[in-house]
Design a protein around this motif. Structure first.
Motif, short mmCIF file in Angstrom:
data_model
loop_
_atom_site.label_atom_id
_atom_site.label_comp_id
_atom_site.label_asym_id
_atom_site.label_seq_id
_atom_site.Cartn_x
_atom_site.Cartn_y
_atom_site.Cartn_z
N ARG A 1 11.54 -43.54 -35.08
CA ARG A 1 12.71 -42.68 -34.87
C ARG A 1 12.41 -41.18 -34.95
NH1 ARG A 1 16.83 -43.00 -31.86
NH2 ARG A 1 18.56 -41.73 -32.49
N GLU A 2 12.76 -40.50 -36.04
CA GLU A 2 12.69 -39.03 -36.09
C GLU A 2 11.30 -38.42 -35.87
OE1 GLU A 2 14.88 -36.86 -39.02
OE2 GLU A 2 16.51 -38.31 -38.96
N PRO A 3 10.22 -39.03 -36.30
CA PRO A 3 8.92 -38.42 -36.00
C PRO A 3 8.63 -38.26 -34.51
CG PRO A 3 8.68 -39.90 -37.84
CD PRO A 3 10.08 -40.11 -37.30
N TRP A 4 9.37 -38.94 -33.64
CA TRP A 4 9.19 -38.76 -32.20
C TRP A 4 9.82 -37.45 -31.72
CZ3 TRP A 4 5.58 -41.65 -30.51
CH2 TRP A 4 5.48 -43.00 -30.82
N TYR A 5 10.78 -36.91 -32.46
CA TYR A 5 11.52 -35.73 -32.00
C TYR A 5 10.56 -34.58 -31.68
CZ TYR A 5 15.90 -37.81 -33.80
OH TYR A 5 16.99 -38.61 -34.04
N ALA A 6 10.74 -33.99 -30.51
CA ALA A 6 9.96 -32.83 -30.05
C ALA A 6 8.46 -33.08 -30.09
CB ALA A 6 10.32 -31.58 -30.86
N LYS A 7 8.06 -34.30 -29.78
CA LYS A 7 6.65 -34.70 -29.76
C LYS A 7 6.27 -35.04 -28.33
CE LYS A 7 5.34 -35.57 -33.43
NZ LYS A 7 4.65 -35.64 -34.68
N PRO A 8 5.13 -34.54 -27.82
CA PRO A 8 4.70 -34.92 -26.47
C PRO A 8 4.08 -36.31 -26.46
CG PRO A 8 3.11 -33.43 -27.44
CD PRO A 8 4.23 -33.56 -28.43
N VAL A 9 4.44 -37.09 -25.44
CA VAL A 9 3.96 -38.46 -25.31
C VAL A 9 3.43 -38.66 -23.89
CG1 VAL A 9 4.57 -40.91 -25.44
CG2 VAL A 9 5.68 -39.27 -26.99
N ALA A 10 2.22 -39.19 -23.80
CA ALA A 10 1.61 -39.52 -22.51
C ALA A 10 1.38 -41.02 -22.46
CB ALA A 10 0.30 -38.76 -22.33
N PHE A 11 1.15 -41.54 -21.26
CA PHE A 11 0.99 -42.98 -21.09
C PHE A 11 -0.29 -43.33 -20.36
CE2 PHE A 11 5.57 -42.05 -20.85
CZ PHE A 11 5.96 -42.66 -22.04
N ILE A 12 -0.92 -44.41 -20.86
CA ILE A 12 -1.98 -45.11 -20.14
C ILE A 12 -1.46 -46.53 -20.00
CG2 ILE A 12 -4.37 -45.88 -20.12
CD1 ILE A 12 -5.02 -43.62 -22.07
N VAL A 13 -1.32 -46.98 -18.76
CA VAL A 13 -0.72 -48.28 -18.51
C VAL A 13 -1.61 -49.11 -17.60
CG1 VAL A 13 1.66 -47.52 -18.90
CG2 VAL A 13 0.66 -47.27 -16.63
N TYR A 14 -1.42 -50.41 -17.67
CA TYR A 14 -2.16 -51.29 -16.78
C TYR A 14 -1.34 -52.53 -16.49
CZ TYR A 14 -3.47 -53.69 -21.15
OH TYR A 14 -3.44 -54.33 -22.36
N GLY A 15 -1.68 -53.15 -15.36
CA GLY A 15 -0.98 -54.36 -14.96
C GLY A 15 -1.48 -54.83 -13.61
N GLY A 16 -0.66 -55.58 -12.94
CA GLY A 16 -1.03 -56.13 -11.63
C GLY A 16 -0.86 -55.11 -10.54
N ARG A 17 -0.13 -55.47 -9.51
CA ARG A 17 0.02 -54.60 -8.35
C ARG A 17 0.58 -53.23 -8.68
NH1 ARG A 17 1.35 -59.63 -5.65
NH2 ARG A 17 -0.24 -59.97 -4.05
N SER A 18 1.48 -53.17 -9.64
CA SER A 18 2.11 -51.88 -9.98
C SER A 18 1.23 -51.01 -10.86
CB SER A 18 3.44 -52.11 -10.68
OG SER A 18 3.23 -52.47 -12.04
N ARG A 19 0.12 -51.55 -11.32
CA ARG A 19 -0.81 -50.82 -12.19
C ARG A 19 -0.14 -50.42 -13.51
NH1 ARG A 19 -5.26 -48.29 -9.16
NH2 ARG A 19 -5.32 -46.76 -10.82
N GLY A 20 0.95 -51.09 -13.87
CA GLY A 20 1.63 -50.80 -15.13
C GLY A 20 2.64 -49.67 -15.04
N LEU A 21 2.83 -49.11 -13.86
CA LEU A 21 3.69 -47.93 -13.74
C LEU A 21 5.16 -48.21 -14.03
CD1 LEU A 21 1.96 -46.24 -10.70
CD2 LEU A 21 1.91 -45.50 -13.09
N ARG A 22 5.60 -49.46 -13.84
CA ARG A 22 6.99 -49.78 -14.19
C ARG A 22 7.20 -49.69 -15.69
NH1 ARG A 22 6.91 -54.43 -9.71
NH2 ARG A 22 5.20 -55.08 -11.03
N ALA A 23 6.20 -50.07 -16.46
CA ALA A 23 6.29 -49.94 -17.92
C ALA A 23 6.40 -48.47 -18.31
CB ALA A 23 5.07 -50.58 -18.59
#
Length: 177
Positions: free
Chosen positions: A86-108
Motif C-alpha cells: 500500500r503506502e510505500p508505493w506512493y510516489a515511487k517509480p515502477v518499471a516492468f519486465i514481463v514475459y509470456g507467449g505471443r503477447s510477450r507479457g505486455l497484457r500483464a
C-alpha cells in the motif's frame, strides 16, 4: 558532494533455479550491477514474507516488477503482494519486465499500470518483454534478441531519473496520498 546509489528493488515472483524468471532476473541483475547509480535488492516473492515486503519497498527508490503473463493477466500472488504494501508505493517509480507467449507479457504490464496508478505510483513507459520460449536466452544467460541490452539501458536511465526526482520530492515534501 557524495551521490548515493539509488536503491532498486527487483520484485520477482520466483527466482528458483530452472525457472524462466530466474534467467531474466540474473541477466537483469548483471545489467544493474554494471552501473554505479543503482544498488540492487532482489525481492523474491517466493521467499520474502508478506510482512517484510512493505519495508523493502519503502527502502527502495525505484522498483522493477518481473512477472509472467497468465491468462491475459498477471499472477494472483503478485496482486496479493502489491496489495500488502500500500503506502510505500506512493510516489515511487515502477518499471516492468514481463514475459509470456505471443503477447510477450505486455497484457500483464498494461493491467499492472492500472493497479499501480491507483496506488499513486509512477509507471515507466519503457518495458522489457520476452517470449517465454527456448532460445530467447543463450546458454550463458544473455538475451538473443537484438536491442535488448539497449532497451534495458533506456529503462534504467528513465528509472534513475524518476527515482532521483521522486526521492528528492518525497524528502522535501511529504506525499499527500
Amino acid at each position: 558532494m557524495t551521490v548515493h546509489p539509488l536503491r532498486l528493488a527487483l520484485v520477482v515472483r520466483s527466482a528458483e533455479p530452472g525457472r524462466f524468471a530466474t534467467t531474466v532476473a540474473a541477466w537483469f541483475g548483471r545489467v544493474v550491477e554494471r552501473r554505479d547509480d543503482f544498488k540492487l535488492d532482489l525481492v523474491d516473492l517466493a521467499t520474502t514474507p508478506l510482512i517484510d515486503l512493505p519495508a523493502r519497498i519503502a527502502e527502495a527508490d525505484g522498483v522493477v516488477v518481473l512477472t509472467p503473463e497468465y491468462n491475459h493477466a498477471y499472477p494472483g500472488e503478485l496482486k496479493t503482494a502489491i496489495d500488502a504494501v500500500r503506502e510505500p508505493w506512493y510516489a515511487k517509480p515502477v518499471a516492468f519486465i514481463v514475459y509470456g507467449g505471443r503477447s510477450r507479457g505486455l497484457r500483464a504490464a498494461e493491467q499492472l499500470r492500472l493497479v499501480f496508478g491507483e496506488l499513486h505510483a509512477v509507471t515507466l513507459r519503457e518495458t522489457l518483454s520476452f517470449h517465454q520460449v527456448p532460445g530467447c536466452f543463450t546458454d550463458d544467460g544473455e538475451p538473443t534478441e537484438l536491442g535488448t541490452a539497449e532497451a534495458a539501458t533506456a529503462l534504467l536511465d528513465q528509472l534513475a531519473w524518476w527515482a532521483r526526482a521522486l526521492r528528492d520530492a518525497r524528502t522535501t515534501t511529504p506525499y499527500p496520498g
